[in-house]
Scaffold this active site. Structure first.
Site, PDB file in Angstrom:
ATOM      1  N   PHE A 296     -12.771 -71.761  31.573  1.00 26.64           N
ATOM      2  CA  PHE A 296     -13.958 -71.950  32.409  1.00 26.64           C
ATOM      3  C   PHE A 296     -15.036 -70.909  32.070  1.00 26.64           C
ATOM      4  CE2 PHE A 296     -15.378 -70.439  36.826  1.00 26.64           C
ATOM      5  CZ  PHE A 296     -16.573 -71.125  36.771  1.00 26.64           C
TER       6      PHE A 296
ATOM      7  N   TYR B  38      -0.148 -61.132  38.267  1.00 27.04           N
ATOM      8  CA  TYR B  38      -1.571 -61.138  37.908  1.00 27.04           C
ATOM      9  C   TYR B  38      -2.222 -59.802  38.277  1.00 27.04           C
ATOM     10  CZ  TYR B  38      -6.416 -62.949  37.817  1.00 27.04           C
ATOM     11  OH  TYR B  38      -7.751 -63.169  37.551  1.00 27.04           O
TER      12      TYR B  38
ATOM     13  N   THR C 232     -15.461 -66.768  41.174  1.00 34.88           N
ATOM     14  CA  THR C 232     -16.586 -67.413  40.493  1.00 34.88           C
ATOM     15  C   THR C 232     -16.290 -68.904  40.340  1.00 34.88           C
ATOM     16  OG1 THR C 232     -17.060 -65.346  39.351  1.00 34.88           O
ATOM     17  CG2 THR C 232     -17.977 -67.346  38.381  1.00 34.88           C
TER      18      THR C 232
END
Ligand code: NAD
Ligand code: UDP
Length: 318
Positions: free
Chosen positions: A12, A144, A174
């Site tokens: 993305f 993560y 985002t």
């Protein structure tokens, strides 16, 4: 004109970054293992004389020449990074060491896409870069969060030991076109659900907050950090306007004109209660602030998802 390596370039954010770099005249080497990235995100760049695509996993060493490296390779949605947590850790540790080694050998400047997740479930609000965070080291998000924290530590230590030129950006939520429709993140879920007339799945009571930055604003901040010579970061880049997930759901229903309703689902473990960036550093160091409102960003994003649905229905999406 510079030779620029973008890892995660078919994802993305990476694909939007490749677009900006090509538009300004750079030579771009896009590296991706296509775990969450898609060829359709960069198809329009294939064949461009200054664009090169390499299918490669950064967990394995990479030998290319570059003057700048943007290290974005890493699944970003909780659904994707929890699919194979050990692989996620390898990408942020072994992969990061490979990229730092590459930067060192090439004498390249390297920017790493870190995250607001380094703050975990924050106890201070909004989050400033000096805050060390509140991360559960053994929870489902730790592959993560801790991976990104060790990646920041690796950068600082390579800088200290070898003088590597580093830049650390901490990205807050985002959204925008090319965010995979099925990646499980809240904006893509809500828009797809609204367009299909399905219930919008709000996790927990929906009163947890996030701050949503439109992709063009984010890429601008990322480039500004990379292109200046004074500061290494970390710098928060995000939109400081905060919404509850219920407010987001209502905005998406309104913007799509959908008849969908809201359905509550269990809150995933360790889901941060609130998140909002303090962007005073970005303002001061980079003269950066987001320009796109949620309403305007949602409108552009919804238009893109409508087109994806149309192509899927006509069987032309690959
Ligand atoms: P994304 O999943 O669309 O993109 C990640 C890309 O990295 C994909 O193309 C994927 O195939 C690739 N990739 C994953 N592991 C790889 C590996 N081992 N080797 C090579 N390629 C690999 O996600 P995104 O939203 O574009 O995120 C890009 C980066 O920004 C990530 O590092 C993410 O952690 C960071 N970030 C994003 C957000 C956000 O809201 N989008 C927030 C914080 C941080
Ligand atoms: N969320 C939700 N419904 C969904 C997907 C997510 O209510 O269908 C919530 C999730 O619990 C979290 C917020 O939206 O509180 C943002 O989730 P996302 O996965 O987009 O990003 P992150 O939690 O990493 O910020």
């Amino acid at each position: 004109m510079a030779a620029v390596l973008v890892t995660g370039g078919a994802g993305f954010l990476g694909s939007h970054l490749c677009d900006r770099l090509i538009a300004r005249g750079d030579d771009v080497i896009c590296v991706d293992n296509f775990f969450t990235g898609k060829k359709s995100n960069i198809r329009h760049l294939l064949g461009h004389p200054r664009f090169e695509l390499i299918r490669h996993d950064i967990v394995y060493p990479l030998y290319v020449e570059a003057e700048r490296i943007f290290n974005l390779a890493c699944p970003a949605s909780p659904q994707a990074y929890q699919f194979n947590p050990i692989k996620t850790i390898k990408t942020s540790t072994t992969g990061m060491i490979n990229m730092m080694g590459l930067a060192r050998r090439c004498n390249a400047r390297i920017l790493h896409a870190s995250t607001s997740e380094v703050y975990g479930d924050p106890e201070i609000h909004p989050q400033h870069e000096d805050y060390w965070g509140h991360v559960n080291p053994i929870g489902p998000r730790s592959c993560y969060d801790e991976g990104k924290r060790i990646a920041e530590s690796l950068m600082m230590n390579y800088r200290q030991a070898h003088g590597t030129e580093i830049r650390i950006i901490r990205i807050f939520n985002t959204y925008g076109p090319r965010m995979a429709p099925d990646d499980g993140r809240v904006v893509s879920n809500f828009i797809m659900q609204a367009l299909r007339g399905e219930d919008l799945t709000v996790y927990g009571d929906g009163l947890q907050t996030r701050s949503f930055c439109y992709v063009d604003d984010l890429i601008e901040g990322m480039l500004r950090l990379m292109d200046q010579d004074e500061q290494i970061g970390p710098v928060n880049i995000g939109n400081p306007v905060e919404y509850t997930m219920l407010e987001l759901a209502e905005s998406v229903i309104r913007a799509t004109g959908s008849t969908s309703r809201i359905a509550f689902r269990p809150l995933p473990m360790d889901d941060p209660r609130k998140r909002c960036p303090d962007i005073s550093r970005a303002r001061q160091w980079l003269n950066w602030a987001p320009q796109c409102s949620l309403a305007a960003g949602l409108e552009r994003t919804i238009a893109w998802y409508r087109e994806v649905l149309r192509q899927t229905e006509s069987g032309s999406q690959s």
